[in-house]
Motif scaffolding. Structure first.
Motif, PDB file in Angstrom:
ATOM      1  N   PHE A 145      29.216 110.856  11.174  1.00 21.67           N
ATOM      2  CA  PHE A 145      29.259 111.719  12.512  1.00 21.67           C
ATOM      3  C   PHE A 145      30.040 112.158  13.193  1.00 21.67           C
ATOM      4  O   PHE A 145      29.970 113.775  14.138  1.00 21.67           O
ATOM      5  CB  PHE A 145      28.189 110.011  12.970  1.00 21.67           C
ATOM      6  CG  PHE A 145      26.793 111.026  14.567  1.00 21.67           C
ATOM      7  CD1 PHE A 145      25.901 111.653  14.178  1.00 21.67           C
ATOM      8  CD2 PHE A 145      27.882 110.557  15.425  1.00 21.67           C
ATOM      9  CE1 PHE A 145      25.389 111.563  15.394  1.00 21.67           C
ATOM     10  CE2 PHE A 145      26.741 111.036  16.439  1.00 21.67           C
ATOM     11  CZ  PHE A 145      25.749 111.827  17.033  1.00 21.67           C
ATOM     12  N   PHE A 146      30.931 111.784  13.469  1.00 24.42           N
ATOM     13  CA  PHE A 146      31.715 112.050  14.461  1.00 24.42           C
ATOM     14  C   PHE A 146      32.857 112.867  13.825  1.00 24.42           C
ATOM     15  O   PHE A 146      33.283 114.001  14.513  1.00 24.42           O
ATOM     16  CB  PHE A 146      33.061 110.584  15.333  1.00 24.42           C
ATOM     17  CG  PHE A 146      31.831 110.275  16.233  1.00 24.42           C
ATOM     18  CD1 PHE A 146      31.357 110.141  17.311  1.00 24.42           C
ATOM     19  CD2 PHE A 146      31.308 108.507  15.828  1.00 24.42           C
ATOM     20  CE1 PHE A 146      30.922 109.554  17.851  1.00 24.42           C
ATOM     21  CE2 PHE A 146      30.930 107.907  16.182  1.00 24.42           C
ATOM     22  CZ  PHE A 146      29.928 108.545  17.679  1.00 24.42           C
ATOM     23  N   GLY A 147      33.427 112.734  12.613  1.00 18.47           N
ATOM     24  CA  GLY A 147      33.638 113.811  12.102  1.00 18.47           C
ATOM     25  C   GLY A 147      33.190 114.892  11.680  1.00 18.47           C
ATOM     26  O   GLY A 147      33.859 115.642  11.492  1.00 18.47           O
ATOM     27  N   ARG A 148      32.483 115.150  11.995  1.00 19.58           N
ATOM     28  CA  ARG A 148      31.396 116.491  12.441  1.00 19.58           C
ATOM     29  C   ARG A 148      31.768 117.012  13.661  1.00 19.58           C
ATOM     30  O   ARG A 148      30.549 118.192  14.378  1.00 19.58           O
ATOM     31  CB  ARG A 148      29.786 116.254  10.992  1.00 19.58           C
ATOM     32  CG  ARG A 148      30.003 116.207   9.988  1.00 19.58           C
ATOM     33  CD  ARG A 148      28.570 116.012   9.526  1.00 19.58           C
ATOM     34  NE  ARG A 148      27.314 117.065  10.238  1.00 19.58           N
ATOM     35  CZ  ARG A 148      26.599 116.801  10.536  1.00 19.58           C
ATOM     36  NH1 ARG A 148      25.793 116.053  10.796  1.00 19.58           N
ATOM     37  NH2 ARG A 148      25.859 118.085  10.428  1.00 19.58           N
ATOM     38  N   GLY A 149      32.080 116.216  14.688  1.00 19.01           N
ATOM     39  CA  GLY A 149      31.511 116.249  15.480  1.00 19.01           C
ATOM     40  C   GLY A 149      30.420 116.326  16.107  1.00 19.01           C
ATOM     41  O   GLY A 149      29.926 117.103  18.289  1.00 19.01           O
ATOM     42  N   GLY A 150      29.979 114.994  16.083  1.00 18.43           N
ATOM     43  CA  GLY A 150      28.940 114.847  16.412  1.00 18.43           C
ATOM     44  C   GLY A 150      29.078 113.962  17.928  1.00 18.43           C
ATOM     45  O   GLY A 150      29.796 113.197  18.380  1.00 18.43           O
ATOM     46  N   ASN A 151      28.076 113.787  19.241  1.00 18.08           N
ATOM     47  CA  ASN A 151      27.932 114.043  20.640  1.00 18.08           C
ATOM     48  C   ASN A 151      26.865 112.248  20.235  1.00 18.08           C
ATOM     49  O   ASN A 151      25.534 113.245  19.951  1.00 18.08           O
ATOM     50  CB  ASN A 151      27.535 114.962  21.357  1.00 18.08           C
ATOM     51  CG  ASN A 151      27.104 114.442  22.501  1.00 18.08           C
ATOM     52  OD1 ASN A 151      27.384 113.482  23.059  1.00 18.08           O
ATOM     53  ND2 ASN A 151      27.766 114.970  23.919  1.00 18.08           N
ATOM     54  N   PRO A 152      27.029 111.731  20.812  1.00 16.85           N
ATOM     55  CA  PRO A 152      25.850 110.297  20.399  1.00 16.85           C
ATOM     56  C   PRO A 152      24.912 110.898  21.279  1.00 16.85           C
ATOM     57  O   PRO A 152      23.273 110.323  21.554  1.00 16.85           O
ATOM     58  CB  PRO A 152      26.550 109.297  21.083  1.00 16.85           C
ATOM     59  CG  PRO A 152      27.688 109.600  20.833  1.00 16.85           C
ATOM     60  CD  PRO A 152      28.076 110.899  21.239  1.00 16.85           C
TER      61      PRO A 152
END
Length: 434
Positions: free
Chosen positions: A148-155
């Motif tokens: 999730f964060f490795g793809r630049g995901g925003n919670p």
């Protein structure tokens, strides 16, 4: 005619754009009988079947053959009967290659749904291509934060087209610390992490291992990130020896850990260690067997095993029955990705069945978002419950395992700590390295 206003920002057309402006004309050239025959749903399936991550794809053929057989008569979806084609592609353990095959599946093969598994080097590129092209996507076998964060995901926003189910870094660290805390050590932990998606995520100062390990009372020695497939790990071993570490943890590929473990013995590190707790590399029987006698006692995470108390909603088999069927058919020992590969296809097929129109991306996207399904690895749901830390993610249970000398096989993976998932039974006692 498509008009572009002056000053408008241009973007790469997605598959949806192409279909929108060419679909009507193309349909006009088709005869009615041809339309009646186009009751086919296509699933793209991407995993590393060759390269340093090939162990993750070892069970792919068995899983795909079984699911294809189960779908031989098709499925009911949207009020119609559909045949299902599963198009499997090898990522070659290469993120660039992975993005290429994902693009081909979406743009050339026109899959309705794309799946990916087996570390962030495969799941992240596939999910990014799917998100760009507005094609529904399901992934697994990557710690959810790395995905999730490795793809630049925003919670606060999540993603529109991509969903993921797996455990998280906090689960992994908790399982490891539960084991370490059961014995006396000097609380010095050496970190061996590769310079890849998982390694970057696991060594992040706040989101990765360092801060929680220190909060748990351990000192972490982190010499940097290891270049994959390197043949000299003296700098890492030297740093661990200087710090007198009694615990080694990390996440690398099987070949890289084999190199490290051999050199650790040569340079006097291994004899002092009480724990070698290695994610990723030590998941597989063949990887442990490659270490010879020195594989005994190595600890790792257990995502799935024959003792996991879950049943396939597609096949009706328990985890134990599925493992037995795999060993009978292949002559090989069960392996952890076996269950998750099957579950990935299960969840995908369930979404296709529930979609009001499985050929419509929006309809299929909504069906995935509404998933509440009993899979072989555990119930998977994206409905915003306690197992959904962020939008698009569902977590799965994790316990601790230790490789021990086997009877029917050279090594067997025993579940030795189930503190965080007590419904998964223990199958062995935790011991220190010899």
């Amino acid at each position: 005619m498509l008009r572009i206003e002056k000053g408008a920002r241009l973007r790469k057309p997605t598959r949806r754009d192409v279909l929108k402006y060419t679909g009507a004309a193309a349909l006009g050239t088709l005869a009615a009988p041809a339309l009646a025959q186009e009751r086919v749903l296509r699933i793209g399936f991407v995993s590393p079947q060759t390269g340093p991550l090939a162990a993750f794809g070892e069970a792919d053929t068995f899983v795909l053959e079984g699911v294809r057989a189960a779908l031989a008569s098709g499925i009911e979806a949207g009020g119609s009967r559909w045949q299902v084609e599963i198009l499997s592609r090898d990522s070659q353990s290469n993120p660039n290659r992975c993005a290429e095959v994902a693009s081909d599946l979406i743009l050339r093969d026109e899959v309705d749904l794309i799946l990916a598994s087996s570390t962030g080097d495969t799941t992240n590129p596939v999910a990014d291509v799917a998100e760009l092209n507005e094609v529904p996507c399901l992934t697994t076998d990557t710690p959810w934060e790395a995905h999730f964060f490795g793809r630049g995901g925003n919670p606060a926003e999540g993603f529109d087209w991509t969903w993921h189910f797996f455990w998280g870094l906090g689960d992994l660290l908790g399982v490891f610390a539960d084991m370490w805390g059961r014995f006396d050590t000097n609380h010095r932990v050496g970190g061996l992490f590769a310079n890849d998606v998982e390694g970057v995520a696991l060594t992040h100062p706040e989101l990765g291992f360092p801060a929680p390990i220190q909060a748990a009372g351990y000192d972490m020695v982190l010499p940097g990130l290891m270049t994959p497939m390197t043949d000299d790990l003296t700098a890492f071993i030297g740093a661990f020896n200087e710090a007198e570490t009694e615990i080694i943890t990390g996440a690398v590929t099987p070949p890289d850990f084999s190199t490290f473990w051999t050199q650790a013995a040569q340079q006097g590190l291994r004899s002092r260690l009480k724990f070698a707790t290695i994610a990723k590399a030590m998941l597989f029987p063949a990887a442990v067997e490659a270490l010879g006698d020195t594989g005994d006692g190595i600890t790792t995470e257990v995502w799935w095993s024959p003792g996991h108390p879950f049943v396939s909603g597609l096949m009706g088999q328990s985890a134990g029955e599925f493992c037995a069927a795999y060993s009978t058919a292949t002559g090989r020992q069960w392996t952890q990705p076996l269950g998750f590969k099957h579950a990935l296809l299960e969840v995908a097929i369930d979404a296709l069945k529930r979609a009001a129109d499985p050929k419509d991306p929006d309809s299929l996207r909504d069906a995935i978002a509404g998933t509440d399904y009993q899979s072989l690895v555990r119930p998977v749901s994206f409905g915003g419950g306690p197992r959904n830390p962020v939008r698009n993610v569902c977590t799965t249970p994790l316990v601790a395992g230790q490789w021990k000398r086997g009877t029917a096989t050279p090594y067997e993976l025993a579940v030795v700590d189930n503190t965080r998932a007590t419904d998964i039974p223990l199958t062995g006692d935790l011991t220190l390295l010899d």
